[in-house]
Design a protein around this motif. Sequence first.
Motif, short mmCIF file in Angstrom:
data_model
loop_
_atom_site.label_atom_id
_atom_site.label_comp_id
_atom_site.label_asym_id
_atom_site.label_seq_id
_atom_site.Cartn_x
_atom_site.Cartn_y
_atom_site.Cartn_z
N ARG A 111 11.82 51.49 11.32
CA ARG A 111 11.34 51.49 12.70
C ARG A 111 12.11 50.48 13.55
NH1 ARG A 111 6.31 49.75 12.13
NH2 ARG A 111 6.83 47.69 12.89
N GLU A 112 12.35 49.28 12.99
CA GLU A 112 13.09 48.25 13.72
C GLU A 112 14.53 48.69 13.99
OE1 GLU A 112 12.66 44.76 11.29
OE2 GLU A 112 10.60 44.39 11.96
N GLN A 114 15.56 51.80 14.31
CA GLN A 114 15.50 52.84 15.34
C GLN A 114 15.32 52.23 16.72
OE1 GLN A 114 12.30 55.31 13.91
NE2 GLN A 114 13.70 56.74 12.92
N GLU A 115 14.42 51.24 16.82
CA GLU A 115 14.20 50.58 18.11
C GLU A 115 15.46 49.87 18.58
OE1 GLU A 115 10.83 48.11 17.29
OE2 GLU A 115 9.40 49.79 17.42
N GLU A 118 17.89 52.46 19.84
CA GLU A 118 17.47 52.96 21.16
C GLU A 118 17.75 51.93 22.25
OE1 GLU A 118 13.39 54.01 20.50
OE2 GLU A 118 13.94 55.88 19.46
N ARG A 119 17.55 50.63 21.94
CA ARG A 119 17.85 49.59 22.93
C ARG A 119 19.34 49.57 23.27
NH1 ARG A 119 13.91 46.49 20.32
NH2 ARG A 119 15.40 45.48 18.95
#
Length: 149
Positions: A111-112, A114-115, A118-119
Amino acid sequence: MGIPKFFRWISERYPLTSQLITPNSIPTFDNLYLDMNGIIHNCSHPPSSENDIHFRITEEQMILAIFAYIDHLFTKIKPQKVFYMAIDGVAPRAKMNQQRSRRFRTARDTREKQEEAERKGEKLPEEKAFDSNCITPGKLHPSFQSSRR
C-alpha cells in the motif's frame, strides 16, 4: 521450513545428486519428487517482480506458469516409475502466526509503495495485482472457504 543441513548431508553422502547434467546427457531416473512450494512461489511472483509495483499476474497466468514448469521438468527428467508432488498441508500454529504478521507487513508495504508511486504521478495498471497472501499457510483461498463450512 526444511531440514537443517539436509542438502549438505545428502550431497556428501551421495555426490551424484549434485552432478551437473547437460541437455544431451540426461541420465535415466526412476523417480521424480517435486516440492511444490518453490515452484508455486516462483510462478506467482518471479524474482524480476520483487519490488515492481507495476507487475501484474492473473491467477490463470500463474496456474499456467506452474503447469508449464512442471511439464518442462517432467519432459526433461522422464521418470520411469514415480512422479510425486509434495504440497504442504496445514502449518503449525507458530508458523501461521508468523505468516499472518508477514502478510500484514506485506500488505502495508505494498500500500505504501502504491501511494508513493501515485504521489510521483506514476500510472499504475488498472487490473488488480495478484495477492500472494492467498498461497501462504493458514489462509484458505476464497473459493474453498464457502465449500468447507
